[in-house]
Design a protein around this motif. Structure first.
Motif, mmCIF file in Angstrom:
data_model
loop_
_atom_site.group_PDB
_atom_site.id
_atom_site.type_symbol
_atom_site.label_atom_id
_atom_site.label_comp_id
_atom_site.label_asym_id
_atom_site.label_seq_id
_atom_site.Cartn_x
_atom_site.Cartn_y
_atom_site.Cartn_z
ATOM 1 N N ILE A 200 8.480 2.803 -3.843
ATOM 2 C CA ILE A 200 7.278 1.965 -3.791
ATOM 3 C C ILE A 200 7.569 0.645 -3.097
ATOM 4 O O ILE A 200 6.771 0.164 -2.273
ATOM 5 N N GLU B 44 -6.963 -6.312 -13.197
ATOM 6 C CA GLU B 44 -6.810 -6.628 -11.775
ATOM 7 C C GLU B 44 -7.470 -7.950 -11.416
ATOM 8 O O GLU B 44 -6.931 -8.738 -10.633
ATOM 9 N N ASN C 127 2.061 7.916 -14.434
ATOM 10 C CA ASN C 127 1.128 7.740 -13.305
ATOM 11 C C ASN C 127 0.417 6.392 -13.374
ATOM 12 O O ASN C 127 0.187 5.741 -12.351
ATOM 13 N N LYS C 128 0.085 5.976 -14.572
ATOM 14 C CA LYS C 128 -0.557 4.673 -14.756
ATOM 15 C C LYS C 128 0.391 3.558 -14.333
ATOM 16 O O LYS C 128 -0.011 2.615 -13.628
ATOM 17 N N GLN C 129 1.648 3.662 -14.748
ATOM 18 C CA GLN C 129 2.650 2.676 -14.356
ATOM 19 C C GLN C 129 2.784 2.595 -12.838
ATOM 20 O O GLN C 129 2.857 1.504 -12.262
ATOM 21 N N VAL C 130 2.855 3.759 -12.204
ATOM 22 C CA VAL C 130 3.018 3.822 -10.750
ATOM 23 C C VAL C 130 1.850 3.130 -10.057
ATOM 24 O O VAL C 130 2.042 2.344 -9.120
ATOM 25 N N ASN C 131 0.646 3.405 -10.499
ATOM 26 C CA ASN C 131 -0.541 2.807 -9.880
ATOM 27 C C ASN C 131 -0.542 1.287 -10.018
ATOM 28 O O ASN C 131 -0.887 0.567 -9.071
ATOM 29 N N ILE C 132 -0.153 0.804 -11.197
ATOM 30 C CA ILE C 132 -0.121 -0.640 -11.422
ATOM 31 C C ILE C 132 0.964 -1.293 -10.572
ATOM 32 O O ILE C 132 0.728 -2.316 -9.911
ATOM 33 N N ASP D 165 2.359 -0.193 -7.839
ATOM 34 C CA ASP D 165 1.981 -0.107 -6.430
ATOM 35 C C ASP D 165 0.983 -1.213 -6.072
ATOM 36 O O ASP D 165 1.079 -1.825 -5.002
ATOM 37 N N TYR D 166 0.064 -1.490 -6.974
ATOM 38 C CA TYR D 166 -0.922 -2.547 -6.733
ATOM 39 C C TYR D 166 -0.247 -3.918 -6.707
ATOM 40 O O TYR D 166 -0.475 -4.730 -5.785
ATOM 41 N N SER E 237 1.757 -4.571 -3.533
ATOM 42 C CA SER E 237 1.076 -4.259 -2.274
ATOM 43 C C SER E 237 1.230 -5.396 -1.260
ATOM 44 O O SER E 237 1.446 -6.552 -1.635
#
Length: 242
Positions: free
Chosen positions: A134, A71, A100-105, A107-108, A111
């Motif tokens: 997303i 990040e 879930n890891k892909q989704v979080n990345i 989404d970031y 953003s």
């Protein structure tokens, strides 16, 4: 001719410099996508003086199981470009932890603090609905779905949001690819090679193949070159206005 390539991995060719020089010589407007922020950083200084090539800051979803998403580095590099890619989701044969890891990345990366005035080139294999959700949640204005292979119902939802689709020559060779092409309005199409991960006439696709590829598309899409160039200019204007 006014040629474009909105999704190519120049750094994955055996001789990237030679490929880049060919894009310049042929005056092909090009989005050079990267698979990790580290690769964007490594290539940044080498591609600043090119007129037709724009370097994109990316994190390929298929690398989420192998590489951590930095990040701090992403935050440092984001102001160096208006182009983000290749980013997205890929749920093919992935277990829930990686999904879930892909989704979080993703989404970031998409953003609101990052997406203003930027164009995203999107990977969405087996995850089209989740990608769209997303993008909508984060109010992303400018996105290009690269080599779309999802269902036609989701395609219609994507079109309703005003997003674009980059067409790959391989799509002309498959039933699903042709179905996608048939459903797309001509004001939402762009062109890509996804080189070097695609072939044209049994050879690795490259900048010298693009004019012939345009002619292939023009057999089923009237004024293909004109439409693609017009759409490419429009998305750039929309980005700048926003």
């Amino acid at each position: 001719m006014h040629l474009t390539d909105t999704h190519v991995h120049i750094d994955h060719y055996p001789n990237p410099q030679k490929v880049a020089e060919a894009y310049e010589r042929l005056k092909i407007y090009t989005l050079f996508v990267t698979n990790l922020p580290e690769l964007f950083e490594a290539n940044y200084s080498s591609y600043q003086n090119y007129k037709y090539i724009r370097l994109c800051l990316g994190f390929h979803p298929q690398l989420a199981s192998e590489f951590p998403f930095d990040e701090l580095l992403f935050n440092k590099l984001i102001n160096k470009t208006k182009y983000i890619g290749e980013v997205g989701l890929d749920f093919l044969n992935e277990h829930n932890e990686i999904k879930n890891k892909q989704v979080n990345i993703f989404d970031y990366i998409t953003s609101p603090k990052f997406n203003k005035g930027r164009i995203y080139t999107i990977h969405s294999r087996n995850s089209e609905e989740q990608v769209l959700e997303i993008l909508v949640q984060n109010k992303v204005k400018h996105a290009i779905f690269h080599w779309y292979s999802g269902n036609l119902l989701t395609l219609e939802k994507i079109l309703e949001r005003g997003y674009y689709f980059s067409l790959n020559p391989k799509m002309l060779k498959t039933k699903n690819g042709l179905k996608v092409i048939e459903r797309l309005p001509h004001d939402r199409i762009l062109f890509e090679t996804d080189g070097p991960f695609s072939r044209y006439n049994k050879e690795v696709i490259g900048p010298t193949s693009i004019e012939k590829s345009y002619k292939d598309f023009s057999r089923i899409i009237p004024y293909f070159e004109k439409n693609v160039y017009k759409n490419f200019r429009r998305i750039l204007i929309e980005r700048d206005l926003y």
